[in-house]
Motif scaffolding. Structure first.
Motif, PDB file in Angstrom:
ATOM      1  N   ARG A 131       4.127 -12.926 -31.114  1.00 38.03           N
ATOM      2  CA  ARG A 131       3.735 -13.959 -32.075  1.00 38.03           C
ATOM      3  C   ARG A 131       2.674 -14.844 -31.455  1.00 38.03           C
ATOM      4  NH1 ARG A 131       5.747 -18.808 -30.521  1.00 38.03           N
ATOM      5  NH2 ARG A 131       7.648 -18.894 -29.291  1.00 38.03           N
ATOM      6  N   ALA A 132       2.074 -15.686 -32.298  1.00 36.77           N
ATOM      7  CA  ALA A 132       1.138 -16.694 -31.812  1.00 36.77           C
ATOM      8  C   ALA A 132       1.954 -17.944 -31.435  1.00 36.77           C
ATOM      9  CB  ALA A 132       0.110 -17.000 -32.902  1.00 36.77           C
ATOM     10  N   ALA A 133       1.302 -19.089 -31.338  1.00 32.09           N
ATOM     11  CA  ALA A 133       1.990 -20.314 -30.906  1.00 32.09           C
ATOM     12  C   ALA A 133       3.124 -20.718 -31.849  1.00 32.09           C
ATOM     13  CB  ALA A 133       0.987 -21.454 -30.770  1.00 32.09           C
ATOM     14  N   SER A 134       2.925 -20.547 -33.147  1.00 33.70           N
ATOM     15  CA  SER A 134       3.960 -20.917 -34.113  1.00 33.70           C
ATOM     16  C   SER A 134       5.147 -19.972 -34.026  1.00 33.70           C
ATOM     17  CB  SER A 134       3.395 -20.874 -35.535  1.00 33.70           C
ATOM     18  OG  SER A 134       4.448 -20.921 -36.479  1.00 33.70           O
ATOM     19  N   PRO A 135       6.370 -20.509 -34.002  1.00 37.55           N
ATOM     20  CA  PRO A 135       7.556 -19.647 -33.970  1.00 37.55           C
ATOM     21  C   PRO A 135       7.615 -18.687 -35.164  1.00 37.55           C
ATOM     22  CG  PRO A 135       8.164 -21.920 -33.538  1.00 37.55           C
ATOM     23  CD  PRO A 135       6.719 -21.930 -33.944  1.00 37.55           C
ATOM     24  N   ASP A 136       7.023 -19.086 -36.292  1.00 35.37           N
ATOM     25  CA  ASP A 136       7.075 -18.290 -37.516  1.00 35.37           C
ATOM     26  C   ASP A 136       5.792 -17.494 -37.751  1.00 35.37           C
ATOM     27  OD1 ASP A 136       9.626 -19.382 -38.004  1.00 35.37           O
ATOM     28  OD2 ASP A 136       8.776 -21.071 -39.094  1.00 35.37           O
ATOM     29  N   SER A 137       5.178 -16.976 -36.673  1.00 32.86           N
ATOM     30  CA  SER A 137       3.905 -16.263 -36.802  1.00 32.86           C
ATOM     31  C   SER A 137       3.986 -14.774 -36.460  1.00 32.86           C
ATOM     32  CB  SER A 137       2.834 -16.934 -35.938  1.00 32.86           C
ATOM     33  OG  SER A 137       3.219 -16.900 -34.570  1.00 32.86           O
ATOM     34  N   ALA A 138       5.200 -14.235 -36.233  1.00 33.95           N
ATOM     35  CA  ALA A 138       5.325 -12.795 -35.969  1.00 33.95           C
ATOM     36  C   ALA A 138       4.961 -12.026 -37.236  1.00 33.95           C
ATOM     37  CB  ALA A 138       6.745 -12.457 -35.532  1.00 33.95           C
ATOM     38  N   ASN A 139       4.301 -10.877 -37.058  1.00 34.11           N
ATOM     39  CA  ASN A 139       3.925 -10.082 -38.220  1.00 34.11           C
ATOM     40  C   ASN A 139       4.187  -8.596 -37.976  1.00 34.11           C
ATOM     41  OD1 ASN A 139       1.977  -8.492 -39.996  1.00 34.11           O
ATOM     42  ND2 ASN A 139       1.957 -10.499 -40.962  1.00 34.11           N
ATOM     43  N   SER A 140       3.340  -7.935 -37.211  1.00 29.14           N
ATOM     44  CA  SER A 140       3.518  -6.495 -36.989  1.00 29.14           C
ATOM     45  C   SER A 140       3.555  -6.129 -35.505  1.00 29.14           C
ATOM     46  CB  SER A 140       2.394  -5.708 -37.661  1.00 29.14           C
ATOM     47  OG  SER A 140       1.138  -6.052 -37.087  1.00 29.14           O
ATOM     48  N   GLN A 141       3.107  -7.028 -34.648  1.00 31.52           N
ATOM     49  CA  GLN A 141       3.040  -6.704 -33.222  1.00 31.52           C
ATOM     50  C   GLN A 141       4.389  -6.920 -32.544  1.00 31.52           C
ATOM     51  OE1 GLN A 141      -0.413  -8.082 -31.029  1.00 31.52           O
ATOM     52  NE2 GLN A 141      -1.435  -8.601 -32.959  1.00 31.52           N
ATOM     53  N   PHE A 142       4.706  -5.987 -31.645  1.00 28.50           N
ATOM     54  CA  PHE A 142       5.952  -6.093 -30.893  1.00 28.50           C
ATOM     55  C   PHE A 142       5.737  -5.593 -29.476  1.00 28.50           C
ATOM     56  CE2 PHE A 142       6.134  -1.914 -32.961  1.00 28.50           C
ATOM     57  CZ  PHE A 142       6.560  -1.067 -31.942  1.00 28.50           C
ATOM     58  N   PHE A 143       6.712  -5.862 -28.624  1.00 26.62           N
ATOM     59  CA  PHE A 143       6.604  -5.437 -27.231  1.00 26.62           C
ATOM     60  C   PHE A 143       7.929  -4.896 -26.737  1.00 26.62           C
ATOM     61  CE2 PHE A 143       7.465  -9.988 -27.231  1.00 26.62           C
ATOM     62  CZ  PHE A 143       8.487 -10.144 -26.304  1.00 26.62           C
ATOM     63  N   ILE A 144       7.823  -4.028 -25.729  1.00 28.81           N
ATOM     64  CA  ILE A 144       8.977  -3.439 -25.067  1.00 28.81           C
ATOM     65  C   ILE A 144       8.967  -3.944 -23.631  1.00 28.81           C
ATOM     66  CG2 ILE A 144      10.107  -1.295 -24.346  1.00 28.81           C
ATOM     67  CD1 ILE A 144       8.486   0.121 -26.623  1.00 28.81           C
ATOM     68  N   CYS A 145      10.079  -4.541 -23.204  1.00 33.40           N
ATOM     69  CA  CYS A 145      10.158  -5.095 -21.849  1.00 33.40           C
ATOM     70  C   CYS A 145      10.341  -4.004 -20.803  1.00 33.40           C
ATOM     71  CB  CYS A 145      11.326  -6.077 -21.749  1.00 33.40           C
ATOM     72  SG  CYS A 145      11.163  -7.555 -22.764  1.00 33.40           S
ATOM     73  N   PHE A 146       9.528  -4.063 -19.734  1.00 35.00           N
ATOM     74  CA  PHE A 146       9.691  -3.172 -18.581  1.00 35.00           C
ATOM     75  C   PHE A 146      10.818  -3.667 -17.680  1.00 35.00           C
ATOM     76  CE2 PHE A 146       4.976  -2.328 -19.079  1.00 35.00           C
ATOM     77  CZ  PHE A 146       5.120  -1.000 -19.458  1.00 35.00           C
ATOM     78  N   ASP A 147      10.946  -4.972 -17.565  1.00 36.40           N
ATOM     79  CA  ASP A 147      11.905  -5.609 -16.660  1.00 36.40           C
ATOM     80  C   ASP A 147      12.441  -6.867 -17.326  1.00 36.40           C
ATOM     81  OD1 ASP A 147      11.801  -3.976 -14.178  1.00 36.40           O
ATOM     82  OD2 ASP A 147       9.703  -4.599 -14.128  1.00 36.40           O
ATOM     83  N   ASP A 148      13.305  -7.585 -16.603  1.00 33.07           N
ATOM     84  CA  ASP A 148      13.825  -8.845 -17.130  1.00 33.07           C
ATOM     85  C   ASP A 148      12.681  -9.809 -17.441  1.00 33.07           C
ATOM     86  OD1 ASP A 148      16.302  -7.772 -16.652  1.00 33.07           O
ATOM     87  OD2 ASP A 148      17.021  -9.434 -15.426  1.00 33.07           O
ATOM     88  N   ALA A 149      12.755 -10.422 -18.608  1.00 32.64           N
ATOM     89  CA  ALA A 149      11.796 -11.458 -19.027  1.00 32.64           C
ATOM     90  C   ALA A 149      12.602 -12.553 -19.722  1.00 32.64           C
ATOM     91  CB  ALA A 149      10.737 -10.850 -19.951  1.00 32.64           C
ATOM     92  N   ARG A 150      13.630 -13.029 -19.042  1.00 33.41           N
ATOM     93  CA  ARG A 150      14.589 -13.974 -19.632  1.00 33.41           C
ATOM     94  C   ARG A 150      13.948 -15.295 -20.036  1.00 33.41           C
ATOM     95  NH1 ARG A 150      20.035 -12.467 -18.828  1.00 33.41           N
ATOM     96  NH2 ARG A 150      20.293 -14.069 -20.420  1.00 33.41           N
ATOM     97  N   PHE A 151      12.768 -15.606 -19.486  1.00 34.50           N
ATOM     98  CA  PHE A 151      12.064 -16.833 -19.881  1.00 34.50           C
ATOM     99  C   PHE A 151      11.645 -16.780 -21.356  1.00 34.50           C
ATOM    100  CE2 PHE A 151       8.993 -13.866 -18.209  1.00 34.50           C
ATOM    101  CZ  PHE A 151       7.916 -13.949 -19.077  1.00 34.50           C
TER     102      PHE A 151
END
Length: 151
Positions: free
Chosen positions: A92-112
């Motif tokens: 997403r962009a800066a706004s919490p409500d800005s997700a649309n079609s892009q996504f990601f798969i985590c390689f490792d822990d990204a708990r932040f």
């Protein structure tokens, strides 16, 4: 055991990746992804941002990280699922409500990223293929999703 209709398979240039989608965590996001997959939106889309030890991002129709679908952005569905190896979450962009079609798969822990990005699935097979995706920001001659299907 995954629920029928909630397995997303990405045929990538590195091999298949099966993702168990979690409508119990993010029903709006899963429904949106299913609609886009059904329309062939992800077919041919590249992994445009791939950071070693962090994540592989895809879902931009322009291949640059600047685009999304023609549908409205999604309302955040932040949940308690941790961002760990194999987790699939919405970009997403800066706004919490800005997700649309892009996504990601985590390689490792990204708990932040926990409770700041919407987790909607996890890789259940093919993580070794995710590990092979070419790195870069942007990626030169990037790997791509050849076809995305639901089962």
């Amino acid at each position: 055991m995954t629920t029928p209709g909630n397995t997303l398979t990405l045929e990538t240039t590195k091999g298949p990746v099966a993702i168990e989608m979690r409508p119990d965590l993010a029903p709006g996001h899963v429904a949106h992804i299913k609609r886009l997959v059904g329309e062939g939106f992800y077919d041919g889309v590249v992994f445009h941002r791939v950071i070693d030890g962090f994540m592989a991002q895809t879902g931009c129709p322009h291949g640059t990280g600047t685009g999304g679908s023609s549908y409205p952005d999604l309302k955040a569905e932040f949940n308690d699922a941790p961002h760990v190896r194999g987790v699939v979450s919405m970009a997403r962009a800066a706004s919490p409500d800005s997700a649309n079609s892009q996504f990601f798969i985590c390689f490792d822990d990204a708990r932040f990223l926990d409770r700041k990005y919407t987790v909607w699935g996890r890789v259940v097979s093919g993580m070794d293929n995710v590990d092979k995706i070419k790195r870069g920001e942007p990626v030169r001659d990037p790997d791509k999703i050849v076809k995305a299907t639901l089962s």
